[in-house]
Design a protein around this motif. Structure first.
Motif, mmCIF file in Angstrom:
data_model
loop_
_atom_site.group_PDB
_atom_site.id
_atom_site.type_symbol
_atom_site.label_atom_id
_atom_site.label_comp_id
_atom_site.label_asym_id
_atom_site.label_seq_id
_atom_site.Cartn_x
_atom_site.Cartn_y
_atom_site.Cartn_z
ATOM 1 N N GLY A 191 -45.756 8.472 6.281
ATOM 2 C CA GLY A 191 -46.869 9.333 5.943
ATOM 3 C C GLY A 191 -46.447 10.777 5.750
ATOM 4 O O GLY A 191 -47.095 11.527 4.998
ATOM 5 N N LEU A 192 -45.373 11.189 6.407
ATOM 6 C CA LEU A 192 -44.869 12.548 6.218
ATOM 7 C C LEU A 192 -44.379 12.759 4.797
ATOM 8 O O LEU A 192 -44.588 13.841 4.213
ATOM 9 C CB LEU A 192 -43.743 12.827 7.217
ATOM 10 C CG LEU A 192 -43.167 14.241 7.224
ATOM 11 C CD1 LEU A 192 -44.255 15.265 7.538
ATOM 12 C CD2 LEU A 192 -42.031 14.341 8.244
ATOM 13 N N ALA A 193 -43.737 11.758 4.211
ATOM 14 C CA ALA A 193 -43.300 11.860 2.820
ATOM 15 C C ALA A 193 -44.503 11.979 1.883
ATOM 16 O O ALA A 193 -44.474 12.734 0.898
ATOM 17 C CB ALA A 193 -42.451 10.648 2.450
ATOM 18 N N VAL A 194 -45.578 11.239 2.183
ATOM 19 C CA VAL A 194 -46.804 11.355 1.390
ATOM 20 C C VAL A 194 -47.355 12.773 1.485
ATOM 21 O O VAL A 194 -47.784 13.370 0.477
ATOM 22 C CB VAL A 194 -47.849 10.329 1.857
ATOM 23 C CG1 VAL A 194 -49.163 10.537 1.122
ATOM 24 C CG2 VAL A 194 -47.347 8.917 1.642
ATOM 25 N N ALA A 195 -47.354 13.338 2.698
ATOM 26 C CA ALA A 195 -47.869 14.696 2.887
ATOM 27 C C ALA A 195 -47.067 15.709 2.082
ATOM 28 O O ALA A 195 -47.622 16.669 1.538
ATOM 29 C CB ALA A 195 -47.851 15.054 4.373
ATOM 30 N N LEU A 196 -45.760 15.508 1.974
ATOM 31 C CA LEU A 196 -44.929 16.428 1.189
ATOM 32 C C LEU A 196 -45.281 16.370 -0.290
ATOM 33 O O LEU A 196 -45.318 17.399 -0.979
ATOM 34 C CB LEU A 196 -43.448 16.101 1.401
ATOM 35 C CG LEU A 196 -42.892 16.378 2.798
ATOM 36 C CD1 LEU A 196 -41.439 15.908 2.889
ATOM 37 C CD2 LEU A 196 -42.993 17.855 3.134
ATOM 38 N N SER A 197 -45.530 15.171 -0.803
ATOM 39 C CA SER A 197 -45.925 15.068 -2.214
ATOM 40 C C SER A 197 -47.314 15.662 -2.451
ATOM 41 O O SER A 197 -47.561 16.309 -3.472
ATOM 42 C CB SER A 197 -45.899 13.603 -2.658
ATOM 43 O OG SER A 197 -46.884 12.852 -1.983
ATOM 44 N N LEU A 198 -48.229 15.461 -1.498
ATOM 45 C CA LEU A 198 -49.548 16.084 -1.619
ATOM 46 C C LEU A 198 -49.447 17.604 -1.551
ATOM 47 O O LEU A 198 -50.232 18.319 -2.191
ATOM 48 C CB LEU A 198 -50.475 15.576 -0.509
ATOM 49 C CG LEU A 198 -50.758 14.072 -0.483
ATOM 50 C CD1 LEU A 198 -51.733 13.737 0.643
ATOM 51 C CD2 LEU A 198 -51.303 13.584 -1.811
ATOM 52 N N LEU A 199 -48.487 18.091 -0.796
ATOM 53 C CA LEU A 199 -48.243 19.528 -0.713
ATOM 54 C C LEU A 199 -47.922 20.117 -2.085
ATOM 55 O O LEU A 199 -48.440 21.178 -2.464
ATOM 56 C CB LEU A 199 -47.105 19.787 0.271
ATOM 57 C CG LEU A 199 -46.535 21.199 0.370
ATOM 58 C CD1 LEU A 199 -47.573 22.142 0.958
ATOM 59 C CD2 LEU A 199 -45.285 21.203 1.243
ATOM 60 N N LEU A 200 -47.087 19.428 -2.841
ATOM 61 C CA LEU A 200 -46.739 19.897 -4.175
ATOM 62 C C LEU A 200 -47.942 19.917 -5.108
ATOM 63 O O LEU A 200 -48.026 20.756 -6.013
ATOM 64 C CB LEU A 200 -45.637 19.011 -4.773
ATOM 65 C CG LEU A 200 -44.286 19.013 -4.063
ATOM 66 C CD1 LEU A 200 -43.331 18.060 -4.757
ATOM 67 C CD2 LEU A 200 -43.695 20.416 -4.028
ATOM 68 N N LEU A 201 -48.869 18.992 -4.905
ATOM 69 C CA LEU A 201 -50.059 18.937 -5.752
ATOM 70 C C LEU A 201 -51.105 19.968 -5.348
ATOM 71 O O LEU A 201 -51.879 20.437 -6.194
ATOM 72 C CB LEU A 201 -50.669 17.533 -5.693
ATOM 73 C CG LEU A 201 -49.780 16.384 -6.168
ATOM 74 C CD1 LEU A 201 -50.467 15.053 -5.911
ATOM 75 C CD2 LEU A 201 -49.437 16.528 -7.637
ATOM 76 N N MET A 202 -51.137 20.342 -4.087
ATOM 77 C CA MET A 202 -52.149 21.265 -3.598
ATOM 78 C C MET A 202 -51.822 22.719 -3.901
ATOM 79 O O MET A 202 -52.712 23.515 -4.229
ATOM 80 C CB MET A 202 -52.337 21.100 -2.080
ATOM 81 C CG MET A 202 -53.135 19.902 -1.651
ATOM 82 S SD MET A 202 -53.485 19.939 0.120
ATOM 83 C CE MET A 202 -54.567 21.356 0.215
ATOM 84 N N ILE A 203 -50.556 23.081 -3.784
ATOM 85 C CA ILE A 203 -50.173 24.500 -3.877
ATOM 86 C C ILE A 203 -50.656 25.155 -5.166
ATOM 87 O O ILE A 203 -51.277 26.233 -5.119
ATOM 88 C CB ILE A 203 -48.652 24.652 -3.700
ATOM 89 C CG1 ILE A 203 -48.276 24.418 -2.235
ATOM 90 C CG2 ILE A 203 -48.187 26.034 -4.146
ATOM 91 C CD1 ILE A 203 -46.783 24.517 -1.960
ATOM 92 N N PRO A 204 -50.382 24.588 -6.352
ATOM 93 C CA PRO A 204 -50.831 25.290 -7.571
ATOM 94 C C PRO A 204 -52.341 25.442 -7.668
ATOM 95 O O PRO A 204 -52.832 26.443 -8.197
ATOM 96 C CB PRO A 204 -50.277 24.413 -8.700
ATOM 97 C CG PRO A 204 -50.024 23.085 -8.101
ATOM 98 C CD PRO A 204 -49.646 23.350 -6.681
#
Length: 308
Positions: free
Chosen positions: A162-175
């Motif tokens: 789930g931590l890897a999923v959170a990292l990918s969601l992080l990339l989508l949220m920032i912009p």
């Protein structure tokens, strides 16, 4: 004896304006009526699929979520084609993954927007940051998931989690957070900043005490849009984490379920009444969580925003 009424120039101009509006030709009135009907018709046409989707979602998903087991139990030991079980494991997984992504994406996005709005002054770093944010804004979720898979799992050797999923969601949220916060900060009048500077208030304190509270409502709205987008992403959970029917709180410990992943599991399980009920229930729960978060954010922003 005659009484003469004196008309001031201002009243004369008002009378001329009123007569100009009343002397509109019938052709222009007909065109205005047609345009108004078209606008309202398009609005109603756009509402049809929205109302239809909401009706299907509520009518099929709400009855499943009315049972207490749905919120208090997981699917461990319950077959998909059997009635019973709950979505607690998926709800907890969704909240943990989205929460970790939000914990890092929100401050990074807000501070980046503050730099671009208040400090960059068109420098090379600001132009480069804007360019990178524009690129990230158009990156599909599956590309972000593949990047995290290659970097986090392929190069660094970590497991799917789930931590890897959170990292990918992080990339989508920032912009999304950067763009919305930047626009809200630009809406704040420059007079407020100048008045604060004239009183001798430092720039950082002006931003913290004047600019951010003034734009808080719009910033919170942008943050909730970002959370709503990533909470329902299915590509990262397909690539970066395995499915499990058990409740797990550790995002770094292997498989971890979520509501999008639960819906995908139900879809792959085949067509039967219990499977369809759980799939619609997971969809309704996801929409309900997003709605609750939006309402809570609205209340918080209304309470702490600067009163106009």
């Amino acid at each position: 004896m005659t009484n003469q009424t004196t008309v001031s120039p201002a009243e004369h101009n008002i009378n001329r304006s009123a007569s100009a509006f009343t002397n509109i030709s019938s052709g222009r009135k007909a065109k205005n009526t047609i345009a108004t009907i078209l606008i309202y018709g398009c609005m109603l046409l756009a509402l049809v699929p929205l109302v239809w989707v909401l009706w299907e979602l509520i009518s099929k998903g709400l009855p499943v979520t009315l049972h207490a087991d749905w919120w208090t139990k997981d699917m461990l030991g319950v077959m998909y084609h059997q009635p019973g079980g709950g979505a607690l494991h998926a709800i907890v997984g969704t909240l943990i993954q989205t929460g970790i992504a939000s914990l890092f994406a929100i401050p990074i996005g807000i501070f980046t927007a503050i730099y671009l709005t208040e400090y960059s002054r068109g420098g090379w770093l600001g132009r480069m940051t804007t360019f990178m944010v524009d690129i990230l804004s158009g990156v599909p979720s599956i590309v972000a998931a593949l990047f995290i898979y290659a970097a986090w799992i392929g190069m660094l050797g970590f497991k799917r989690s789930g931590l890897a999923v959170a990292l990918s969601l992080l990339l989508l949220m920032i912009p999304i957070v950067v763009r919305n916060t930047e626009e809200m900060l630009r809406v704040v009048p420059a007079d407020l900043r100048e008045a604060s500077y004239a009183l001798g208030v430092p720039k950082w304190k002006t931003i913290a005490r004047i600019v951010l509270p003034t734009a808080l409502s719009g910033i919170v709205t942008g943050i909730m849009l970002a959370i709503a987008r990533v909470m329902g992403e299915s590509a990262p959970v397909l690539i970066l984490v395995g499915s499990t029917n058990a409740l797990k709180f550790d995002p770094s410990g292997g498989p971890m379920s979520s509501l999008p992943l639960m819906m995908l599991d139900m879809y792959k399980a085949g067509v039967s009444d219990p499977v369809l009920d759980k799939m619609w229930g997971a969809a309704f729960t996801l929409v309900l969580l997003i709605a609750v978060l939006n309402i809570a954010a609205r209340i918080i922003s209304a309470k702490f925003s600067v009163k106009q």
